[in-house]
Design a protein around this motif. Sequence first.
Motif, PDB file in Angstrom:
ATOM      1  N   GLY A 111      -4.984  14.757  -0.731  1.00  0.00           N
ATOM      2  CA  GLY A 111      -3.720  14.323  -1.327  1.00  0.00           C
ATOM      3  C   GLY A 111      -2.759  13.732  -0.310  1.00  0.00           C
ATOM      4  N   LEU A 112      -1.713  13.058  -0.829  1.00  0.00           N
ATOM      5  CA  LEU A 112      -0.747  12.373   0.041  1.00  0.00           C
ATOM      6  C   LEU A 112       0.005  13.360   0.941  1.00  0.00           C
ATOM      7  N   GLY A 113       0.374  14.505   0.371  1.00  0.00           N
ATOM      8  CA  GLY A 113       1.099  15.509   1.174  1.00  0.00           C
ATOM      9  C   GLY A 113       0.249  15.946   2.346  1.00  0.00           C
ATOM     10  N   LEU A 131       5.560   5.143   5.047  1.00  0.00           N
ATOM     11  CA  LEU A 131       5.424   3.908   4.264  1.00  0.00           C
ATOM     12  C   LEU A 131       4.049   3.886   3.623  1.00  0.00           C
ATOM     13  N   LEU A 132       4.000   3.713   2.320  1.00  0.00           N
ATOM     14  CA  LEU A 132       2.727   3.582   1.616  1.00  0.00           C
ATOM     15  C   LEU A 132       2.441   2.086   1.500  1.00  0.00           C
ATOM     16  N   PRO A 133       1.403   1.596   2.200  1.00  0.00           N
ATOM     17  CA  PRO A 133       1.179   0.144   2.250  1.00  0.00           C
ATOM     18  C   PRO A 133       0.875  -0.497   0.891  1.00  0.00           C
ATOM     19  N   ASP A 134       0.445   0.304  -0.085  1.00  0.00           N
ATOM     20  CA  ASP A 134       0.210  -0.241  -1.433  1.00  0.00           C
ATOM     21  C   ASP A 134       1.488  -0.797  -2.055  1.00  0.00           C
ATOM     22  N   ASP A 135       2.604  -0.186  -1.708  1.00  0.00           N
ATOM     23  CA  ASP A 135       3.884  -0.662  -2.237  1.00  0.00           C
ATOM     24  C   ASP A 135       4.406  -1.746  -1.305  1.00  0.00           C
ATOM     25  N   VAL A 136       4.319  -2.988  -1.756  1.00  0.00           N
ATOM     26  CA  VAL A 136       4.821  -4.104  -0.943  1.00  0.00           C
ATOM     27  C   VAL A 136       6.170  -4.509  -1.533  1.00  0.00           C
ATOM     28  N   SER A 171       2.782   7.742 -13.748  1.00  0.00           N
ATOM     29  CA  SER A 171       1.997   7.377 -12.553  1.00  0.00           C
ATOM     30  C   SER A 171       2.765   7.649 -11.263  1.00  0.00           C
ATOM     31  N   TYR A 172       3.982   8.186 -11.389  1.00  0.00           N
ATOM     32  CA  TYR A 172       4.857   8.265 -10.208  1.00  0.00           C
ATOM     33  C   TYR A 172       5.387   9.673  -9.960  1.00  0.00           C
ATOM     34  N   GLY A 173       5.974   9.828  -8.764  1.00  0.00           N
ATOM     35  CA  GLY A 173       6.867  10.949  -8.535  1.00  0.00           C
ATOM     36  C   GLY A 173       8.184  10.569  -9.194  1.00  0.00           C
ATOM     37  N   VAL A 174       8.795  11.496  -9.934  1.00  0.00           N
ATOM     38  CA  VAL A 174       9.987  11.133 -10.711  1.00  0.00           C
ATOM     39  C   VAL A 174      11.181  11.962 -10.236  1.00  0.00           C
ATOM     40  N   VAL A 192       9.466  15.619  -9.552  1.00  0.00           N
ATOM     41  CA  VAL A 192       8.213  16.078 -10.132  1.00  0.00           C
ATOM     42  C   VAL A 192       7.173  14.968 -10.044  1.00  0.00           C
ATOM     43  N   GLU A 193       5.959  15.371  -9.634  1.00  0.00           N
ATOM     44  CA  GLU A 193       4.891  14.394  -9.436  1.00  0.00           C
ATOM     45  C   GLU A 193       4.137  14.153 -10.741  1.00  0.00           C
ATOM     46  N   LYS A 194       4.044  12.894 -11.112  1.00  0.00           N
ATOM     47  CA  LYS A 194       3.258  12.442 -12.254  1.00  0.00           C
ATOM     48  C   LYS A 194       3.418  13.321 -13.502  1.00  0.00           C
ATOM     49  N   PRO A 195       4.663  13.431 -13.999  1.00  0.00           N
ATOM     50  CA  PRO A 195       4.871  14.222 -15.223  1.00  0.00           C
ATOM     51  C   PRO A 195       4.380  13.453 -16.445  1.00  0.00           C
ATOM     52  N   ALA A 205      11.635   6.293 -10.556  1.00  0.00           N
ATOM     53  CA  ALA A 205      10.398   6.651  -9.864  1.00  0.00           C
ATOM     54  C   ALA A 205      10.572   6.565  -8.349  1.00  0.00           C
ATOM     55  N   ALA A 206       9.847   7.432  -7.655  1.00  0.00           N
ATOM     56  CA  ALA A 206       9.789   7.337  -6.193  1.00  0.00           C
ATOM     57  C   ALA A 206       8.838   6.200  -5.845  1.00  0.00           C
ATOM     58  N   ILE A 207       9.249   5.352  -4.914  1.00  0.00           N
ATOM     59  CA  ILE A 207       8.425   4.235  -4.439  1.00  0.00           C
ATOM     60  C   ILE A 207       8.071   4.547  -2.980  1.00  0.00           C
ATOM     61  N   GLY A 208       6.992   3.972  -2.492  1.00  0.00           N
ATOM     62  CA  GLY A 208       6.427   4.419  -1.223  1.00  0.00           C
ATOM     63  C   GLY A 208       7.173   4.165   0.064  1.00  0.00           C
ATOM     64  N   ARG A 209       8.430   4.514   0.128  1.00  0.00           N
ATOM     65  CA  ARG A 209       9.198   4.499   1.388  1.00  0.00           C
ATOM     66  C   ARG A 209      10.008   5.784   1.417  1.00  0.00           C
ATOM     67  N   LEU A 233       3.116  15.192  -1.649  1.00  0.00           N
ATOM     68  CA  LEU A 233       4.323  15.004  -0.835  1.00  0.00           C
ATOM     69  C   LEU A 233       5.567  15.296  -1.679  1.00  0.00           C
ATOM     70  N   THR A 234       5.521  14.866  -2.926  1.00  0.00           N
ATOM     71  CA  THR A 234       6.663  15.081  -3.833  1.00  0.00           C
ATOM     72  C   THR A 234       7.039  16.567  -3.884  1.00  0.00           C
ATOM     73  N   ASP A 235       6.049  17.449  -3.966  1.00  0.00           N
ATOM     74  CA  ASP A 235       6.341  18.886  -4.068  1.00  0.00           C
ATOM     75  C   ASP A 235       7.021  19.397  -2.801  1.00  0.00           C
ATOM     76  N   GLN A 255      12.140  -6.779  -4.593  1.00  0.00           N
ATOM     77  CA  GLN A 255      11.112  -6.799  -5.628  1.00  0.00           C
ATOM     78  C   GLN A 255       9.907  -6.033  -5.105  1.00  0.00           C
ATOM     79  N   ARG A 256       9.492  -5.018  -5.848  1.00  0.00           N
ATOM     80  CA  ARG A 256       8.358  -4.212  -5.413  1.00  0.00           C
ATOM     81  C   ARG A 256       7.100  -4.628  -6.174  1.00  0.00           C
ATOM     82  N   TYR A 257       6.008  -4.731  -5.438  1.00  0.00           N
ATOM     83  CA  TYR A 257       4.710  -5.048  -6.046  1.00  0.00           C
ATOM     84  C   TYR A 257       3.784  -3.861  -5.846  1.00  0.00           C
TER      85      TYR A 257
HETATM   86  C1  G1P Z   1       2.269   8.104  -4.613  1.00  0.00           C
HETATM   87  C2  G1P Z   1       3.217   9.290  -4.712  1.00  0.00           C
HETATM   88  C3  G1P Z   1       4.163   9.110  -5.893  1.00  0.00           C
HETATM   89  C4  G1P Z   1       4.900   7.804  -5.768  1.00  0.00           C
HETATM   90  C5  G1P Z   1       3.893   6.628  -5.634  1.00  0.00           C
HETATM   91  C6  G1P Z   1       4.636   5.336  -5.328  1.00  0.00           C
HETATM   92  O1  G1P Z   1       1.414   8.120  -5.734  1.00  0.00           O
HETATM   93  O2  G1P Z   1       2.457  10.482  -4.863  1.00  0.00           O
HETATM   94  O3  G1P Z   1       5.101  10.173  -5.924  1.00  0.00           O
HETATM   95  O4  G1P Z   1       5.710   7.605  -6.909  1.00  0.00           O
HETATM   96  O5  G1P Z   1       2.970   6.870  -4.563  1.00  0.00           O
HETATM   97  O6  G1P Z   1       3.766   4.262  -5.281  1.00  0.00           O
HETATM   98  P1  G1P Z   1       0.018   7.310  -5.799  1.00  0.00           P
HETATM   99  O7  G1P Z   1       0.380   5.903  -6.136  1.00  0.00           O
HETATM  100  O8  G1P Z   1      -0.603   7.448  -4.454  1.00  0.00           O
HETATM  101  O9  G1P Z   1      -0.769   7.969  -6.888  1.00  0.00           O
END
Ligand code: G1P
Length: 298
Positions: A111-113, A131-136, A171-174, A192-195, A205-209, A233-235, A255-257
């Motif tokens: 997991g991310l955490g 930084l989560l590189p998926d979030d550009v 799909s997100y941390g909220v 909360v993660e992915k409710p 939603a939390a975005i990857g920064r 990580l959210t927890d 703008q997030r992709y």
């Molecule tokens: C991760 C985090 C999530 C966050 C998201 C942003 O989820 O766990 O809290 O909202 O990135 O992109 P993942 O996309 O890895 O499932």
Amino acid sequence: MQNKVTKAVFPVAGMGTRFLPATKSIPKEILTLVDRPLIQYAIDEAREAGITEFIFVTSRGKSALEDYFDRAPELEASLKAKNKTDLLEIYNDTCMDSGAIAYVRQNQALGLGHAVWCARHLIGDEPFAVLLPDDVIAAEKPCLKQMIEAYAETGGNMVAAMEVPGDKISSYGVLDVNATSINPAMKVKGMVEKPKAEDAPSNLAAIGRYILSPQVLKNLDGQQTGAGGEIQLTDAIAKEIEQSNNVYGYRFQGQRYDCGSKAGFLQATVAFGLARADLRDELEDYIYDMMAMRQAAQ
Ligand code: G1P
């Protein structure tokens, strides 16, 4: 004034199965948006925000990432011999100083955490960015820079935040926040993660920064699993709130992709292509022609 944030963690251990078959032999982070690998967007954003120590959390099969940021003597010699100064400049931008990047392995996908926790010895007792590189994020002022400036005022922990449609929220941390304020930094009451959509405390939603206090790493020591059976990580950030430490959601400009999805990756490719002076006209003409053909066919 808070401690300066100079270290950033880049979790890049994922297998990238959503991009199979390409990711069978290439790390997802090397997939290119126009002509630069995904990871370079995140690295450049971090550099522009003043980060000087880059920590990659990797796994097996990610050596292409290490090579990418290293010098490539043959290529360099060939570009020099041909006097290709413009290409040399592009090349130099990808070469990181010796010692600027450290690699740690995440030897199990927990997991991310857990991935961020793997960097704990390199982070030590100071605030750090993730930084989560998926979030550009395309922005005039890079997103992490916006956050570092806001964090200099607030301290605590800070998470990039963005409103997403209700059917996507699971799909997100909220973030649970008080009535939305005009201030881009909003105090968070819970996370909360992915409710499930019906249980989500908001559509923020939390975005990857992230900018996090080292206490978050201690919160991860317990290795507790959460949503999806993963260490989240959210927890660990939510625990900060329980311990009466401040967490802010930061509504960034830009703008997030979602480059973790194929549709998001394609959208980013078009947007970044259109933003490039050398490609814009040709690409725009092509898109207009294609739309006209589609309409004619309907
Ligand atoms: C991760 C985090 C999530 C966050 C998201 C942003 O989820 O766990 O809290 O909202 O990135 O992109 P993942 O996309 O890895 O499932």
